[in-house]
Design an enzyme around this catalytic site. Sequence first.
Site, PDB file in Angstrom:
ATOM      1  CE  LYS A 188      -1.230 -11.399  -3.565  1.00  0.00           C
ATOM      2  NZ  LYS A 188      -0.426 -12.598  -3.798  1.00  0.00           N
ATOM      3  CE  LYS A 231       2.307 -16.295   2.620  1.00  0.00           C
ATOM      4  NZ  LYS A 231       2.471 -15.801   1.230  1.00  0.00           N
ATOM      5  CB  THR A 291       2.478 -13.306  -1.589  1.00  0.00           C
ATOM      6  OG1 THR A 291       1.658 -13.226  -2.757  1.00  0.00           O
ATOM      7  CG2 THR A 291       2.243 -12.074  -0.728  1.00  0.00           C
TER       8      THR A 291
END
Length: 309
Positions: free
Chosen positions: A187, A255, A110
């Site tokens: 995502k 994050k 990711t």
Amino acid sequence: MSAGIGFIGLGIMGEGMGARLITEGVCGQSADKPLVVWNRTQSKAIAFAEKFKATGSNVIVKETAKEVIEACEITFSMLSTPEASRAVFEHENGVLAGVSSGKKIVDCATLAEEDMKRMNAAVLSKGGVFLEAPVSGSKGPALTGTLIFLCAGDKSLFEETEVAMLKAMGKASHFFSEEVGYGTRAKLVVNSLMGTMMAAYAEGLALSDAVGLDQSKMIEVIGQGAIQSPMYALKGPKMAKHDHAPNFPLKHAHKDMKLASDMAKGAGVEYSVMDSAEMLLKEAREDPNLNLADEDFSAVYEKVLSKKA
């Protein structure tokens, strides 16, 4: 060239994903089709290989990521952060250094959209093929093969890997676009929503406790109504016991939420609720007294508790 499959990154996610490729018979069953691996901490790669060699599986550990790419036609990469991914990709003995005509890279990390686009362009410039394939799921789904792949890029590579490989590691695979970046967009939407749900759940449990409600009973009630969620059912009992053993570390959850927040700003979308959740996870991650960064993202609950007046 080996007929084996390459795998770079054997951390919380990669270890389970690599294991599934072996146990589901994709590779590692014979000398001519090994699983070829590399990890930044080589001892983890060696331990992984020894574990499966004990069961008769063929796992080869390489000293560099470059060597993995050179040895295999298709290589999966699963690294934990944009910084780690870039360092491994661009290193003189890294991923890009091993790419030549026909090499196929499936990146499952990711990252920011621009990171994926940069890697795709670099791989294509050397005659390689690139598929962006970030996953929805954490340690448990990686181990049980129930991840969800969110893909974009080379459609032929998606079709080649979907049944033969992705199915061994996941319960579903979605192809969004031949333009790299769309998998990452999907995502980040999923993970920002998940992080916001967790932040709200933490506040709900803290409020329940503060006003004298039995947490176990409230977890049961939440699980019976319209707001029930597999995540709540899994995390709730552990949160009530302050058990935050990491399946999805808080630092990684934050994050992803920060990347999603930046994406929303760029798109001009109202995102204030999720921005507030991102700030709460940021505070939890950075709190020097609580030391929660490496705990599961459910540990945001401890930050909520610490704020009680």
